[in-house]
Write an enzyme that holds these catalytic residues in place. Structure first.
Site, PDB file in Angstrom:
ATOM      1  N   SER A   1      -3.499   1.580  14.203  1.00 23.51           N
ATOM      2  CA  SER A   1      -4.320   2.774  14.401  1.00 23.51           C
ATOM      3  C   SER A   1      -4.530   2.987  15.890  1.00 23.51           C
ATOM      4  O   SER A   1      -4.649   2.021  16.650  1.00 23.51           O
ATOM      5  CB  SER A   1      -5.682   2.605  13.719  1.00 23.51           C
ATOM      6  OG  SER A   1      -6.576   3.624  14.101  1.00 23.51           O
TER       7      SER A   1
ATOM      8  N   GLY B   1       0.798  -1.216   0.000  1.00 27.86           N
ATOM      9  CA  GLY B   1       0.000   0.000   0.000  1.00 27.86           C
ATOM     10  C   GLY B   1       0.827   1.261   0.000  1.00 27.86           C
ATOM     11  O   GLY B   1       0.557   2.185   0.760  1.00 27.86           O
TER      12      GLY B   1
ATOM     13  N   ASP C   1      -3.294  -6.484  -4.556  1.00 32.03           N
ATOM     14  CA  ASP C   1      -4.241  -6.286  -3.463  1.00 32.03           C
ATOM     15  C   ASP C   1      -3.815  -7.180  -2.304  1.00 32.03           C
ATOM     16  O   ASP C   1      -3.702  -8.403  -2.466  1.00 32.03           O
ATOM     17  CB  ASP C   1      -5.643  -6.653  -3.950  1.00 32.03           C
ATOM     18  CG  ASP C   1      -6.726  -6.465  -2.895  1.00 32.03           C
ATOM     19  OD1 ASP C   1      -6.391  -6.258  -1.711  1.00 32.03           O
ATOM     20  OD2 ASP C   1      -7.909  -6.549  -3.258  1.00 32.03           O
TER      21      ASP C   1
ATOM     22  N   ALA D   1     -11.120  -3.469  15.672  1.00 31.40           N
ATOM     23  CA  ALA D   1     -10.782  -4.856  16.006  1.00 31.40           C
ATOM     24  C   ALA D   1      -9.681  -5.398  15.100  1.00 31.40           C
ATOM     25  O   ALA D   1      -8.807  -6.146  15.557  1.00 31.40           O
ATOM     26  CB  ALA D   1     -12.029  -5.729  15.908  1.00 31.40           C
TER      27      ALA D   1
ATOM     28  N   TYR E   1     -13.289  -2.031  12.287  1.00 31.06           N
ATOM     29  CA  TYR E   1     -11.968  -1.505  11.933  1.00 31.06           C
ATOM     30  C   TYR E   1     -11.020  -1.574  13.124  1.00 31.06           C
ATOM     31  O   TYR E   1      -9.877  -2.046  13.007  1.00 31.06           O
ATOM     32  CB  TYR E   1     -12.102  -0.068  11.442  1.00 31.06           C
ATOM     33  CG  TYR E   1     -10.778   0.621  11.214  1.00 31.06           C
ATOM     34  CD1 TYR E   1     -10.016   0.333  10.084  1.00 31.06           C
ATOM     35  CD2 TYR E   1     -10.279   1.554  12.129  1.00 31.06           C
ATOM     36  CE1 TYR E   1      -8.803   0.959   9.869  1.00 31.06           C
ATOM     37  CE2 TYR E   1      -9.070   2.181  11.917  1.00 31.06           C
ATOM     38  CZ  TYR E   1      -8.330   1.890  10.793  1.00 31.06           C
ATOM     39  OH  TYR E   1      -7.113   2.504  10.586  1.00 31.06           O
TER      40      TYR E   1
ATOM     41  N   SER F   1       1.538   3.583  -2.538  1.00 31.10           N
ATOM     42  CA  SER F   1       1.449   4.568  -3.617  1.00 31.10           C
ATOM     43  C   SER F   1       0.917   5.917  -3.182  1.00 31.10           C
ATOM     44  O   SER F   1       1.115   6.919  -3.880  1.00 31.10           O
ATOM     45  CB  SER F   1       0.577   4.020  -4.752  1.00 31.10           C
ATOM     46  OG  SER F   1      -0.757   3.840  -4.314  1.00 31.10           O
ATOM     47  N   ARG F   2       0.225   5.976  -2.038  1.00 35.19           N
ATOM     48  CA  ARG F   2      -0.363   7.256  -1.630  1.00 35.19           C
ATOM     49  C   ARG F   2      -0.501   7.321  -0.117  1.00 35.19           C
ATOM     50  O   ARG F   2      -0.312   6.334   0.579  1.00 35.19           O
ATOM     51  CB  ARG F   2      -1.732   7.464  -2.290  1.00 35.19           C
ATOM     52  CG  ARG F   2      -2.760   6.408  -1.958  1.00 35.19           C
ATOM     53  CD  ARG F   2      -3.954   6.463  -2.899  1.00 35.19           C
ATOM     54  NE  ARG F   2      -4.969   5.469  -2.564  1.00 35.19           N
ATOM     55  CZ  ARG F   2      -6.079   5.730  -1.886  1.00 35.19           C
ATOM     56  NH1 ARG F   2      -6.314   6.955  -1.443  1.00 35.19           N
ATOM     57  NH2 ARG F   2      -6.954   4.777  -1.631  1.00 35.19           N
TER      58      ARG F   2
END
Length: 245
Positions: free
Chosen positions: A140, A13, A64, A156, A154, A15-16
């Site tokens: 997070s 992940g 992905d 969890a 999310y 690229s941004r």
């Protein structure tokens, strides 16, 4: 600076957003970087071109994290360079209150990317990683606090990732591979811009009173990837401007 010179990092992940901030900082510290992306092909290629100007190797591979075959292909591409550092940055953010109707397929995909995909990536990378390597995951602050309704699924997934981190640190200590997790707070990205409609309200919980930038997460990742952090493992590092104080 070249604390990571002659090292190779594999970043999912990348690229941004936060992922791109990590890719840029690892490259700035001298690492060769291979990163995955899903939809942002133009941004991915632009980032490759940008960091090659630093004199390092770079490659973007479409994959992905929720698709095991795609991740296996990306890792095979990376294996040609050797892998010293793994950063699990890819993730989905899907909300839904438990007592409301939810898109269960999207919630399941969130688990596939945020948890199962990370576990699969780590298992496939480890046979290729040299002893003394680094594994860093992006979690997070939601793993330890729920500031508003609807983030249970999310949160969890990120709490599960923190638990895996502590366990993997034990599993891999004999190989001198460190495993840590960074938990970002409010970071200025396309998905959560500092000038967004709810930013003023959200900033009330941040001690420093402003949004962080992707580079702030990148610098933390570069530190954990370096020899400066050789005796740090199993740690959850909040990079949140004091949001969780």
């Amino acid at each position: 600076m070249s604390k990571l010179k002659n090292k190779t990092a594999f970043v999912t992940g990348g690229s941004r957003g936060i992922g791109a901030g990590i890719v840029r900082q690892l490259a700035a510290e001298g690492a060769n970087v291979i990163f995955t992306y899903v939809n942002s092909e133009e941004k991915a290629q632009a980032l490759v071109d940008e960091i090659k100007l630093l004199g390092v190797k770079a490659k973007a591979v479409k994959a992905d994290t929720g698709n095991k075959e795609a991740i296996d292909f990306a890792i095979k591409e990376a294996s040609e360079w050797g892998i010293d550092i793994l950063v699990n940055s890819a993730g989905l953010f899907v909300t839904g209150e438990i007592d409301k109707e939810n898109d269960l397929q999207k919630l399941q995909q969130q688990w596939e990317v945020n948890v199962h995909g990370v576990v699969h990536t780590v298992r496939r990378i480890l046979p290729l990683m040299k002893d003394g390597g680094r594994i860093i995951s992006i979690g997070s602050t939601g793993a330890s606090r729920s500031p508003y309704p609807g983030i249970g699924d999310y949160a969890a997934t990120k709490a599960a990732l923190a638990a895996y981190t502590r366990s993997w640190a034990r599993d891999l200590g004999s190989r001198n591979i460190t495993v840590n997790i960074i938990q970002p707070g409010l970071i200025n990205t396309d998905m959560n811009p500092a000038d967004g409609p709810f930013s003023a309200q959200m900033l009330q919980s941040v001690a420093l009173g402003y949004y962080g930038e992707p580079k702030d997460i990148g610098m933390a990742a570069a530190f954990l990837a370096s020899d400066d952090a050789r005796y740090i493992t199993g740690v959850t590092l909040n990079v949140d401007g004091g949001q969780t104080t």
